[in-house]
Design a protein around this motif. Structure first.
Motif, PDB file in Angstrom:
ATOM      1  N   LEU A 114      -7.572  -1.686   6.933  1.00  0.00           N
ATOM      2  CA  LEU A 114      -7.003  -0.486   6.158  1.00  0.00           C
ATOM      3  C   LEU A 114      -6.947   0.674   6.937  1.00  0.00           C
ATOM      4  CD1 LEU A 114      -7.667  -1.748   2.781  1.00  0.00           C
ATOM      5  CD2 LEU A 114      -5.691  -1.946   3.864  1.00  0.00           C
TER       6      LEU A 114
ATOM      7  N   LYS B  87      -9.646  -5.599   6.177  1.00  0.00           N
ATOM      8  CA  LYS B  87      -8.485  -5.873   5.959  1.00  0.00           C
ATOM      9  C   LYS B  87      -7.439  -4.915   6.635  1.00  0.00           C
ATOM     10  CE  LYS B  87      -9.019  -6.721   0.793  1.00  0.00           C
ATOM     11  NZ  LYS B  87      -8.595  -6.434  -0.358  1.00  0.00           N
TER      12      LYS B  87
ATOM     13  N   HIS C  43     -12.838  -3.437   0.008  1.00  0.00           N
ATOM     14  CA  HIS C  43     -11.498  -3.593   0.639  1.00  0.00           C
ATOM     15  C   HIS C  43     -11.608  -3.565   2.569  1.00  0.00           C
ATOM     16  CE1 HIS C  43     -10.054  -2.637  -3.333  1.00  0.00           C
ATOM     17  NE2 HIS C  43      -9.055  -3.329  -2.763  1.00  0.00           N
TER      18      HIS C  43
ATOM     19  N   GLU D 122      -3.599   0.827  -3.415  1.00  0.00           N
ATOM     20  CA  GLU D 122      -3.155  -0.615  -3.634  1.00  0.00           C
ATOM     21  C   GLU D 122      -2.968  -0.545  -4.815  1.00  0.00           C
ATOM     22  OE1 GLU D 122      -4.808  -4.776  -1.788  1.00  0.00           O
ATOM     23  OE2 GLU D 122      -6.145  -3.764  -3.598  1.00  0.00           O
TER      24      GLU D 122
ATOM     25  N   TYR E 276       0.965  -1.105  -0.042  1.00  0.00           N
ATOM     26  CA  TYR E 276       0.076   0.004   0.068  1.00  0.00           C
ATOM     27  C   TYR E 276       0.951   1.272   0.022  1.00  0.00           C
ATOM     28  CZ  TYR E 276      -3.468  -3.336   1.554  1.00  0.00           C
ATOM     29  OH  TYR E 276      -4.331  -4.594   1.545  1.00  0.00           O
TER      30      TYR E 276
END
Length: 171
Positions: free
Chosen positions: A107, A105, A102, A59, A3
């Motif tokens: 994030l 995860k 997403h 990403e 990332y």
């Protein structure tokens, strides 16, 4: 996954707004009052990006997250009902949102790590933020990321919980 985190560009505003709309709908589904009053909106995102405060989580080639990151720029924080851990320069972030496909995860936590790196790269050792009392997901992220509850602040008439993390210098 690999990332990256960088300033957003004007051409990315539509993709950012899509992610924020997903987050707004998610807050509503979760029963949260946060972001249910017409804020944030495309004009807010444009102001963020134009001022150099809009940041995207990437990403590969895809934008998968967004936040606004500012230095020493949150007047409401001076009116905290409570007490900050520190009184020196700080980074503040608003509008953390992750793309629907997403989720799960970690994030949002990753964005906070990038914000902390940004702060340290600017020789700033405090990160402050706030969220709605009913944004359970963000409250959990603050806890997992080592943020301490400092008190309450008010935005657009609504009470928010305020948090701070004091960073240490990395040698």
């Amino acid at each position: 996954m690999n990332y990256s985190f960088r300033k957003a560009t004007t051409s990315e505003i539509p993709a950012i707004w899509d992610i924020l709309q997903q987050a707004i709908a998610r807050r509503k589904r979760d029963g949260s009052e946060q972001w249910q009053d017409g804020y944030p909106n495309p004009e807010v995102v444009k102001k963020d990006v134009d001022a150099g405060h809009g940041f995207v989580l990437i990403e590969g080639e895809n934008i998968i997250g967004y936040t606004a990151v500012l230095i020493n720029d949150e007047p409401e924080y001076a009116k905290i009902i409570g007490e900050w851990l520190s009184n020196y320069d700080f980074v503040v972030f608003h509008r953390v949102a992750i793309s629907e496909n997403h989720l799960g995860k970690g994030l949002s936590k990753k964005i906070l790590e990038f914000i902390e790196e940004f702060a340290l790269s600017n020789n700033i050792y405090s990160v402050k933020a706030d969220t709605n009392f009913d944004n359970i997901a963000m409250l959990k992220i603050f806890e997992k990321s080592g943020y301490k509850y400092c008190g309450k602040v008010y935005f657009r008439g609504g009470e928010r919980r305020a948090f701070e993390k004091v960073l240490t210098k990395v040698n």
